[in-house]
Design an enzyme around this catalytic site. Structure first.
Site, PDB file in Angstrom:
ATOM      1  N   GLY A   1     103.565 -63.400  67.528  1.00  0.00           N
ATOM      2  CA  GLY A   1     102.855 -62.211  67.043  1.00  0.00           C
ATOM      3  C   GLY A   1     103.764 -61.354  66.179  1.00  0.00           C
ATOM      4  O   GLY A   1     104.916 -61.728  65.875  1.00  0.00           O
ATOM      5  N   PHE A   2     103.267 -60.196  65.806  1.00  0.00           N
ATOM      6  CA  PHE A   2     103.994 -59.306  64.893  1.00  0.00           C
ATOM      7  C   PHE A   2     105.364 -58.898  65.464  1.00  0.00           C
ATOM      8  O   PHE A   2     106.422 -59.262  64.923  1.00  0.00           O
ATOM      9  CB  PHE A   2     103.087 -58.101  64.595  1.00  0.00           C
ATOM     10  CG  PHE A   2     103.779 -56.875  64.105  1.00  0.00           C
ATOM     11  CD1 PHE A   2     104.671 -56.927  63.042  1.00  0.00           C
ATOM     12  CD2 PHE A   2     103.530 -55.639  64.702  1.00  0.00           C
ATOM     13  CE1 PHE A   2     105.306 -55.776  62.585  1.00  0.00           C
ATOM     14  CE2 PHE A   2     104.157 -54.493  64.258  1.00  0.00           C
ATOM     15  CZ  PHE A   2     105.059 -54.559  63.202  1.00  0.00           C
TER      16      PHE A   2
ATOM     17  N   GLY B   1      98.609 -64.263  66.953  1.00  0.00           N
ATOM     18  CA  GLY B   1      99.872 -64.653  66.322  1.00  0.00           C
ATOM     19  C   GLY B   1      99.654 -65.881  65.452  1.00  0.00           C
ATOM     20  O   GLY B   1      98.566 -66.445  65.403  1.00  0.00           O
TER      21      GLY B   1
ATOM     22  N   ASP C   1      98.839 -70.250  77.312  1.00  0.00           N
ATOM     23  CA  ASP C   1      98.181 -68.976  77.600  1.00  0.00           C
ATOM     24  C   ASP C   1      98.754 -68.444  78.909  1.00  0.00           C
ATOM     25  O   ASP C   1      98.734 -69.145  79.926  1.00  0.00           O
ATOM     26  CB  ASP C   1      96.670 -69.229  77.724  1.00  0.00           C
ATOM     27  CG  ASP C   1      95.891 -67.933  77.687  1.00  0.00           C
ATOM     28  OD1 ASP C   1      96.235 -67.025  78.471  1.00  0.00           O
ATOM     29  OD2 ASP C   1      94.958 -67.835  76.873  1.00  0.00           O
TER      30      ASP C   1
ATOM     31  N   TYR D   1      92.323 -52.489  77.482  1.00  0.00           N
ATOM     32  CA  TYR D   1      93.726 -52.482  77.056  1.00  0.00           C
ATOM     33  C   TYR D   1      94.501 -51.410  77.823  1.00  0.00           C
ATOM     34  O   TYR D   1      95.519 -51.704  78.460  1.00  0.00           O
ATOM     35  CB  TYR D   1      93.765 -52.216  75.554  1.00  0.00           C
ATOM     36  CG  TYR D   1      95.142 -52.282  74.926  1.00  0.00           C
ATOM     37  CD1 TYR D   1      95.767 -53.503  74.691  1.00  0.00           C
ATOM     38  CD2 TYR D   1      95.803 -51.114  74.533  1.00  0.00           C
ATOM     39  CE1 TYR D   1      97.014 -53.557  74.079  1.00  0.00           C
ATOM     40  CE2 TYR D   1      97.050 -51.172  73.921  1.00  0.00           C
ATOM     41  CZ  TYR D   1      97.655 -52.393  73.691  1.00  0.00           C
ATOM     42  OH  TYR D   1      98.901 -52.442  73.091  1.00  0.00           O
TER      43      TYR D   1
END
Ligand code: NAD
Ligand code: UDP
Length: 344
Positions: A40-41, A66, A86, A173
Site C-alpha cells: 500500500g501507500f 495496494g 489476507d 474504520y
C-alpha cells in the site's frame, strides 16, 4: 498455518532459540521484519526504507488497495519477500518485528465492504498480535486520528478519548481501529507482548493510489487533468497533512523506542493545520493551473477539524515533521504528473 524459512521442529527448540538470542549467546542477525499492508501507500515506503537500512522484509498484502507496482523495485532484492495473503487468515512467519498496516485507509475504500474492514481490524489484528506472541516479536499497530472521531478537543492529545459515532458510515474504520488498540493493550497487559500504537494523522505523498479518493490525490489529479476541484461542504473543515517520509521516520522511531511508556499510543502527524479550501488553492498554485472549484455535499460524520498534539512524539522519539507542505505537495504532484503521462 505455515512457516517461512526453516521451521522449528518442536516448541522446546523454539524456546531455547529465543532464550539464547535474548541472552546474546546467538549472534544478533539481520532484523527480520513483517510489514502487513506493505504494497500500500505507506507500507511500500516503509518496506523501501527498511530494506535500505539492511533489514530483511516480509511484505504481506492482499492487494485490495495496494499494488505490485508499489513494490516492483524491491522484488529482485534478496532481502525482500512478498506474500499475497489476507490477514484475516492466520499466518506464521518467523520475524523480530511486525508493522501491522494492513487496512484500507481511504473512506471510499474502507466503506466499500465495511464488514471486511471490521474483520481486518479485529480478526486481522488478533491474528497479527497472536503471531507476535508466538514468535516473540514486537508489534506496531497503525492506528489513526479517526479514533478521535469528530473531535471536541483541539488539538488532539493522546489522552483525549474521542467523539466517535458507533453506527455511522465511518464506524467500521474508526471503531475497528479503536478495538485494535484495545486488543494490543490487552495483549500487553495479559501476555507482556511488546506493543506500539501509532495514531497516524492524514498522510500524503507519492504512491497514493490514483483512485484512492482522498483529498490530496483527488485535488492533484483533478488539477492536472484540468477538471474542477471537488470541495465537499464549504471547505472550512481542517486537516493536518504529514509527508510520507516524515511519517515513516516516526514509525521506525516508535517501533524501536524502549521507554517504560512505549506501549501507550503516540500521535504521528504534522501539527500544521490547513482548511480544505487552503489546500485547494495550494494545489492550484503548485500545479500552475487555473482549475475551477466545484462544491459538493459534505459526507456524513466528516470531522470538522483535526490537528495532532505531538508533544509526546517530540519528547519520547525526538520526532517532528521536517518536510514543508509546499515541498511535499510538489513531490506528490510530480508523481501524479508522471503517472498521468504514462497513461497517455
Ligand atoms: P493503503 O490503502 O494504501 O494501504 C493499505 C494496504 O493494506 C493495501 O496495500 C491493501 O491492499 C492492504 N490490505 C487491506 N486489507 C488487507 C487485509 N485484510 N489483508 C492484507 N492486506 C490488506 O493505505 P495507507 O494510506 O498506506 O494506510 C496504511 C495504514 O495506515 C492503514 O492501516 C491505515 O489505516 C493507516 N493510516 C493511514 C493514514 C493515511 O493518511 N494514509 C492515516 C491514518 C492511519
Ligand atoms: N474532501 C474534499 N474533496 C475530495 C475529497 C475529500 O473536500 O475530493 C474532504 C473530505 O470531506 C474531508 C477532507 O477533505 O473533509 C479529508 O478527506 P480524506 O478523505 O482525504 O480524509 P479523512 O476525511 O479520512 O481525513
Amino acid at each position: 498455518m505455515w512457516c517461512l524459512g526453516v521451521p522449528f521442529q518442536s516448541s522446546s527448540q523454539k524456546a531455547i532459540f529465543y532464550q539464547l538470542k535474548k541472552r546474546g549467546i546467538l549472534a544478533e542477525e539481520t532484523k527480520r521484519i513483517l510489514v502487513t499492508g506493505g504494497a500500500g501507500f505507506i507500507g511500500a515506503h516503509l518496506c523501501e526504507r527498511l530494506i535500505e537500512e539492511g533489514c530483511e522484509v516480509v511484505c504481506v498484502d492482499n492487494l485490495f488497495t495496494g499494488s505490485r507496482a508499489n513494490i516492483k523495485h524491491l522484488l529482485n532484492n534478496d532481502r525482500f519477500e512478498f506474500i499475497r495473503h489476507d490477514i484475516i487468515q492466520p499466518l506464521l512467519v518467523d520475524v523480530d518485528q511486525i508493522y501491522n498496516l494492513a487496512c484500507p485507509a481511504s473512506p471510499i475504500h474502507y466503506q466499500y465492504n465495511p464488514v471486511k474492514t471490521i474483520q481486518t481490524n479485529v480478526v486481522g489484528v488478533y491474528n497479527m498480535v497472536e503471531l507476535a506472541r508466538q514468535v516473540r516479536a514486537r508489534i506496531l499497530q497503525a492506528s489513526t486520528s479517526e479514533v478521535y472521531g469528530d473531535p471536541t478537543v483541539h488539538p488532539q492529545p493522546e489522552s483525549y478519548w474521542g467523539n466517535v459515532n458507533p453506527v455511522g458510515p465511518r464506524s467500521c474504520y474508526d471503531e475497528g481501529k479503536r478495538c485494535a488498540e484495545t486488543l494490543l493493550i490487552d495483549y500487553y497487559l495479559q501476555n507482556r507482548i511488546e506493543v506500539r500504537i501509532a495514531r497516524i494523522f492524514n498522510t500524503y505523498g507519492p504512491k497514493m493510489a490514483m483512485n484512492d479518493g482522498r483529498v490530496v490525490s483527488n485535488f492533484a489529479i483533478q488539477a492536472l487533468k484540468g477538471e474542477p476541484i471537488t470541495i465537499f461542504g464549504d471547505g472550512t473543515q481542517t486537516r493536518s497533512f504529514c509527508y510520507v517520509d516524515d511519517l515513516v521516520e516516526g514509525l521506525i522511531r516508535l517501533m524501536n523506542y524502549n521507554g517504560e511508556d512505549a506501549h501507550r499510543p503516540i500521535n504521528l502527524g504534522n501539527p500544521e493545520e490547513h482548511s480544505i479550501l487552503e489546500l485547494a488553492r495550494l494545489i492550484v498554485q503548485v500545479t500552475d493551473t487555473n482549475t475551477e472549484i466545484s462544491n459538493h455535499p459534505l459526507p456524513q460524520d466528516d470531522p470538522k477539524q483535526r490537528r495532532p498534539d505531538i508533544n509526546r512524539a517530540r519528547d519520547c522519539l525526538g520526532w517532528q515533521p521536517t518536510i514543508a507542505f509546499e515541498k511535499g505537495l510538489k513531490q506528490t504532484v510530480a508523481y501524479f504528473r508522471e503517472k498521468l503521462s504514462a497513461q497517455g
